[in-house]
Write an enzyme that holds these catalytic residues in place. Structure first.
Site, PDB file in Angstrom:
ATOM      1  N   GLU A 206     -94.496  17.246  17.277  1.00 52.42           N
ATOM      2  CA  GLU A 206     -94.581  18.854  16.352  1.00 52.42           C
ATOM      3  C   GLU A 206     -94.685  18.435  15.005  1.00 52.42           C
ATOM      4  O   GLU A 206     -95.349  19.104  14.173  1.00 52.42           O
ATOM      5  CB  GLU A 206     -93.242  19.386  16.668  1.00 52.42           C
ATOM      6  CG  GLU A 206     -92.860  19.635  18.221  1.00 52.42           C
ATOM      7  CD  GLU A 206     -92.354  18.647  19.095  1.00 52.42           C
ATOM      8  OE1 GLU A 206     -92.546  17.548  18.527  1.00 52.42           O
ATOM      9  OE2 GLU A 206     -91.671  19.216  19.911  1.00 52.42           O
TER      10      GLU A 206
ATOM     11  N   GLY B 180     -97.191 -10.304  43.044  1.00 52.57           N
ATOM     12  CA  GLY B 180     -98.223 -10.455  44.114  1.00 52.57           C
ATOM     13  C   GLY B 180     -97.542  -9.781  45.435  1.00 52.57           C
ATOM     14  O   GLY B 180     -96.806  -8.851  45.222  1.00 52.57           O
TER      15      GLY B 180
HETATM   16  C1  AOF Z   1     -90.114  16.162  20.514  1.00 54.62           C
HETATM   17  N1  AOF Z   1     -91.542  15.613  20.381  1.00 54.62           N
HETATM   18  O1  AOF Z   1     -93.128  14.239  20.309  1.00 54.62           O
HETATM   19  C2  AOF Z   1     -91.109  13.682  21.393  1.00 54.62           C
HETATM   20  C3  AOF Z   1     -89.596  14.068  21.751  1.00 54.62           C
HETATM   21  O2  AOF Z   1     -84.941   8.931  19.442  1.00 54.62           O
HETATM   22  P1  AOF Z   1     -85.537   9.961  18.896  1.00 54.62           P
HETATM   23  O3  AOF Z   1     -84.484  10.662  17.743  1.00 54.62           O
HETATM   24  O4  AOF Z   1     -87.016   9.760  18.544  1.00 54.62           O
HETATM   25  O5  AOF Z   1     -85.532  11.033  19.879  1.00 54.62           O
HETATM   26  C4  AOF Z   1     -86.082  10.694  21.274  1.00 54.62           C
HETATM   27  C5  AOF Z   1     -86.039  11.893  22.248  1.00 54.62           C
HETATM   28  O6  AOF Z   1     -86.782  13.040  21.762  1.00 54.62           O
HETATM   29  C6  AOF Z   1     -86.582  11.668  23.684  1.00 54.62           C
HETATM   30  O7  AOF Z   1     -85.594  11.081  24.572  1.00 54.62           O
HETATM   31  C7  AOF Z   1     -87.022  13.054  24.083  1.00 54.62           C
HETATM   32  O8  AOF Z   1     -85.942  13.741  24.376  1.00 54.62           O
HETATM   33  C8  AOF Z   1     -87.311  13.641  22.711  1.00 54.62           C
HETATM   34  N2  AOF Z   1     -88.822  13.388  22.601  1.00 54.62           N
HETATM   35  N3  AOF Z   1     -89.452  15.133  21.567  1.00 54.62           N
HETATM   36  O9  AOF Z   1     -89.846  17.207  20.399  1.00 54.62           O
HETATM   37  C9  AOF Z   1     -91.830  14.570  20.602  1.00 54.62           C
HETATM   38  N4  AOF Z   1     -91.179  12.351  21.729  1.00 54.62           N
HETATM   39 ZN    ZN Z   2     -88.674  15.877  18.055  1.00 48.88          ZN
END
Ligand code: AOF
Ligand code: ZN
Length: 364
Positions: free
Chosen positions: A52, A297
């Protein structure tokens, strides 16, 4: 009006990041203003920044009053950066369209609630099945603590991986082998048993130029640490990560030698025959892996099938037959009754050169 084609575009962006964002999911985001795409984002290698913030940065002021299409519920927790919900609110987005729910306990509905509380319209359930299929690795890790396991097999029509003399290179053609490299490209890690390392001395890298932005992790299941220090996977461990799952109880100086070579050592409980594979996968999940491609394998394939740990199969069939003295793709794993046979549902079938690729998911 919600336009699913924008969600399809967001899903395509996210799919491009598969294999590169662990421990995070690969998320896609498209910002749309008056029917025009003004911002695009995808989770960056290693999992941050999130999709985002990337898309909002591209949209700039054009995000005000716009629709944001995201493949996963926006996060609502503060990590290395503030939550995506706050970024969407601050940018003045009017509506957020979401495909998949985020079961991460730090999010799990709180993202949607925060957006609504800020007066943003939230639409959920758009292409949810497609999003869940694409994010299955992340969902599996959050819900079961282990990565999604895909078993890749390249066999003859009768399911053999080598002749009676052990000759195996090559059964499938060049196109199928390239497709197999693309599969490596979309996984966080490739996993093999120590027998495969001893027999093939593989490098297990993804050799399609520009396909990945992070190296694929190579995992060896090696209960008693029989891998040679001179094996390719060990010799290259400082540039391409190599992890070994062993059973513990191995002499400390031998473990030390692997660590010094740059190998990450994971000690897990033993099962009846070597490492307890479920425990091994839990250790990989704890280390952050979401998508693992198992490339052999026959012993590892049998163990994972026996223990009900195979989620998907990618099966390349070459148009040849070896007969009963060829080596089977999976060793015996004790199926006596048909009712005990692991069953799968076919999800796709296509020609790859002269070979055929059939994909399956665990039957519900
Ligand atoms: C989003 N947008 O592109 C992603 C999300 O360790 P952090 O703070 O980066 O948070 C990781 C968590 O954020 C992950 O477990 C999942 O719940 C969310 N991922 N969320 O809004 C993103 N990659
Ligand atoms: Zn996020």
């Amino acid at each position: 009006m919600v336009d699913p084609s924008h969600m399809r575009a967001a899903l395509a962006l996210a799919r491009r990041g598969l294999g590169n964002t662990w421990p995070n999911p690969s998320v896609g985001c498209v910002i749309v203003q008056y029917g025009q795409v003004v911002g695009r984002g995808v989770t960056q290698p290693g999992g941050r920044p999130h999709a985002e913030t990337q898309a909002l940065a591209m949209a700039g002021e054009a995000a005000r009053g716009a629709d944001a299409y995201v493949t996963l519920e926006p996060c609502n927790h503060t990590g290395q950066t503030p939550p995506c919900t706050e970024a969407l609110v601050a940018a003045g987005v009017a509506r957020v369209v979401i495909a998949g729910n985020d079961p991460d306990p730090r999010v799990d509905g709180a993202g949607i609630a925060r957006l609504r509380a800020a007066g943003i319209e939230v639409v959920t359930g758009v292409l949810t099945a497609q999003a869940d299929e694409m994010q299955a690795g992340f969902l599996c890790r959050v819900q079961h603590g282990r990565p999604l396991v895909t078993l890749k097999l390249a066999t003859t029509l009768d399911g053999k991986i080598a002749t009676r003399s052990g000759e195996s290179q090559w059964i499938t053609g060049a196109s199928a082998r390239a497709a197999a490299h693309a599969l490596r490209g979309q996984h966080d890690a490739v996993l093999v048993g120590v027998g495969t390392v001893a027999a093939d001395n593989p490098s297990l890298t993804c050799r399609i130029v520009g396909f990945r932005s992070t190296p694929v992790v190579r995992v060896v299941v090696d209960s008693h640490l029989r891998t040679r220090l001179t094996a390719r996977l060990i010799a290259t461990a400082t540039t391409d990560p190599t992890w070994i799952i062993h059973r513990g109880g191995v002499p400390a100086d031998r473990q030390e030698a692997f660590s010094t070579a740059g190998v990450r050592m994971l000690s897990v409980a033993g099962g009846e025959r070597g490492v307890d594979l479920a425990a091994g996968l839990q250790a990989l999940g704890a280390a952050g892996l979401t998508r693992v491609l198992v490339e052999g394998g026959a012993q590892i394939a049998a163990g994972l099938l026996r223990d009900g740990l195979v989620d998907r199969i990618a099966w390349f069939h070459a148009p040849g037959i070896m007969g009963g003295d060829g080596w089977p793709a999976a060793q015996a794993f004790g199926v006596t009754d048909l009712s005990a046979m692991p069953r799968f549902t076919r999800t796709s079938i296509r020609a790859v050169g002269d070979d055929m690729l059939t994909e399956f998911s665990r039957a519900a």
